[in-house]
Write a protein that holds these residues in place. Structure first.
Motif, PDB file in Angstrom:
ATOM      1  N   UNK A 243     -39.104  -4.270  59.943  1.00 59.92           N
ATOM      2  CA  UNK A 243     -37.864  -4.323  60.207  1.00 59.92           C
ATOM      3  C   UNK A 243     -36.702  -4.694  59.112  1.00 59.92           C
ATOM      4  N   UNK A 244     -37.129  -3.077  58.354  1.00 64.75           N
ATOM      5  CA  UNK A 244     -36.035  -3.271  58.227  1.00 64.75           C
ATOM      6  C   UNK A 244     -34.419  -2.734  57.984  1.00 64.75           C
ATOM      7  N   UNK A 245     -33.923  -3.529  57.917  1.00 66.25           N
ATOM      8  CA  UNK A 245     -32.845  -3.228  58.519  1.00 66.25           C
ATOM      9  C   UNK A 245     -31.223  -1.968  57.272  1.00 66.25           C
ATOM     10  N   UNK A 246     -31.621  -2.241  56.120  1.00 63.34           N
ATOM     11  CA  UNK A 246     -30.599  -0.964  56.126  1.00 63.34           C
ATOM     12  C   UNK A 246     -31.378  -0.347  55.206  1.00 63.34           C
ATOM     13  N   UNK A 247     -31.299   1.597  55.020  1.00 64.09           N
ATOM     14  CA  UNK A 247     -31.273   1.922  54.405  1.00 64.09           C
ATOM     15  C   UNK A 247     -29.819   2.540  53.468  1.00 64.09           C
ATOM     16  N   UNK A 248     -29.868   2.768  52.327  1.00 65.62           N
ATOM     17  CA  UNK A 248     -28.820   3.808  51.217  1.00 65.62           C
ATOM     18  C   UNK A 248     -29.553   4.293  50.543  1.00 65.62           C
ATOM     19  N   UNK A 249     -28.998   5.416  51.026  1.00 63.57           N
ATOM     20  CA  UNK A 249     -28.033   6.716  50.525  1.00 63.57           C
ATOM     21  C   UNK A 249     -27.999   6.556  49.045  1.00 63.57           C
ATOM     22  N   UNK A 250     -28.772   5.756  47.940  1.00 63.91           N
ATOM     23  CA  UNK A 250     -27.929   5.531  46.790  1.00 63.91           C
ATOM     24  C   UNK A 250     -28.037   7.249  46.088  1.00 63.91           C
ATOM     25  N   UNK A 251     -28.328   8.097  45.932  1.00 60.91           N
ATOM     26  CA  UNK A 251     -28.528   9.373  45.403  1.00 60.91           C
ATOM     27  C   UNK A 251     -28.129  10.860  46.878  1.00 60.91           C
ATOM     28  N   UNK A 252     -27.578  11.024  47.415  1.00 65.30           N
ATOM     29  CA  UNK A 252     -27.558  11.113  48.972  1.00 65.30           C
ATOM     30  C   UNK A 252     -28.939  13.061  48.763  1.00 65.30           C
TER      31      UNK A 252
END
Length: 440
Positions: A298-307
């Protein structure tokens, strides 16, 4: 030879799975007919079960020796495989071997030879050199995520381990990326290749982009997390030195979070992941170490803060969400001097952040650390009984419990934690006084 009589139907029932998917069925069929199988399939598609089923079918119940070995690139992947194998309920013993905790613990577990061993290359090589693992009857070898092991520079250890298996008959290799050459020391000849790689992101995965006017991007991340609310989110960075710094920044801004990288002690890693799994923290800041091997639902978001630096990294990061039939969103945070990598197609949907920010609701759970675990004969039932009887908690006030070898973590409702700690400070678990505190 008395091969396993454990049925696939029993396995699926124990795992609460209705049916095998097409890739898992293809793996079973290929492994019936070949002793060399190369399985290529997307992250999150069920590769673990796809190789554990044929391996289990080959195990001999009458034998008291180690018969199969699984080599993996990370301790987290090793522990995930161990967990799945135990849930299958086959009755065979498995032992997990990896760096970062006491070797003596594993030595004790290896004294009575497990049918199956899973571990990282360096630790497995160490045990073999010390004579803790008897390799003379190991006929089945699995290299899971073999491309990642090669990428991490484990060739020497892997070559030694594989060269120490004189009875080896069957080889199964898995990967979520193709076009990786299999080294000669693996001995893979005339392999049947099963390729279920789609080359596309999951249809359940939405890809978005948010632009930052600042090169720093940290304030943009803070505003983004506020906009996402208290949903389960992993924030990926490229350097572990930056992870703790970013975690501190958003914590100081009022967003509870945990961080995770390869230089942390094992207990610190376990604590961070447990807090994220049990909802004590909804945000995990991490390196690509968490891009493989972590099965957190149930992980909703993946954020690529550093590409991501490569397409493979991008794929594996995104594989933490939109798993199986679940949906998820990947968000790229793009600075003024950055561009979207060309392999990300179609172009991400650009989103605008609200002009004003509102902190997400705080998690309702907190995590308690208990300095007792499996080796102290403490289990989940003991912990629930202790917290309800001595800590005056109701069962609905107790969340996820994770019992390790020498310590345990338990989620309790934050509003009740202070009172509970006061009630149990002089009490004993199973006749023993142990340290119990809010997990650091």
């Amino acid at each position: 030879m008395q091969v396993s009589s454990f049925s696939i139907a029993d396995t699926l029932s124990n795992l609460q799975i209705d049916a095998l998917n097409e890739m898992q069925e293809a793996s079973l069929e290929a492994n019936k007919n070949s002793d060399a199988v190369l399985l290529l399939s997307d992250t999150g598609s069920g590769k673990t079960l796809a190789f554990l089923l044929p391996v289990t079918q080959l195990l001999d119940r009458s034998s008291r020796v180690t018969q199969a070995l699984i080599i993996v690139p990370s301790r987290e992947l090793a522990m995930q495989i161990e967990q799945v194998f135990k849930k299958m309920g086959s009755g065979f013993k498995i032992t997990c071997c990896y760096g970062g905790h006491l070797r003596e613990t594993e030595e004790n577990n290896l004294k009575q030879a497990p049918a199956l061993i899973v571990g990282t290359p360096g630790r497995l090589a160490d045990h073999i050199r010390r004579g803790n693992i008897v390799t003379t009857h190991i006929e089945t070898l699995v290299l899971d995520e073999f491309d990642k092991s090669l990428e991490a520079g484990f060739e020497e250890e892997m070559s030694f381990v594989i060269g120490s298996l004189p009875a080896l008959k069957k080889r199964i290799l898995t990967s979520a990326t193709e076009a990786v050459a299999v080294p000669a020391f693996v001995g893979l000849k005339d392999a049947v290749e099963i390729n279920f790689l789609t080359g596309e992101k999951s249809p359940a995965l939405a890809v978005q982009l948010v632009r930052s006017n600042e090169v720093d991007k940290t304030d943009t991340l803070f505003r983004l997390i506020c906009a996402l609310g208290n949903r389960s989110t992993i924030v990926f960075c490229n350097q572990r030195e930056f992870v703790a710094q970013l975690s501190t920044y958003i914590r100081d801004k009022g967003i509870p979070n945990v961080y995770y990288h390869g230089a942390m002690e094992q207990q610190e890693r376990d604590s961070a992941l447990c807090k994220f799994r049990n909802g004590s923290s909804n945000v995990l800041v991490t390196t690509d170490l968490a891009a493989r091997g972590l099965d957190i639902p149930n992980i909703r978001y993946i954020v690529h803060f550093q590409l991501p630096t490569t397409e493979e990294s991008y794929t594996h990061r995104n594989g933490r969400t939109a798993r199986m039939d679940k949906s998820g969103t990947a968000i790229l945070v793009v600075g003024p001097n950055e561009y979207v990598p060309p392999y990300i197609k179609p172009a991400p949907t650009e989103i605008k952040l609200p002009a004003t920010t509102e902190l997400p609701a705080k998690p309702v759970w907190t995590t308690l650390f208990i300095a007792a675990g499996k080796k102290d004969k403490v289990n989940k039932v003991d912990i629930v009984g202790f917290l309800t009887n001595k800590g005056q908690l109701k069962k609905e006030d107790i969340g996820l419990i994770e019992v390790k070898d020498f310590f345990s973590f338990v989620a309790v409702r934050k509003s009740k934690a202070g009172h509970t700690l006061e009630q149990i400070k002089t009490e004993k678990i199973k006749g023993k006084k142990v340290k119990i505190e809010v997990a650091k």
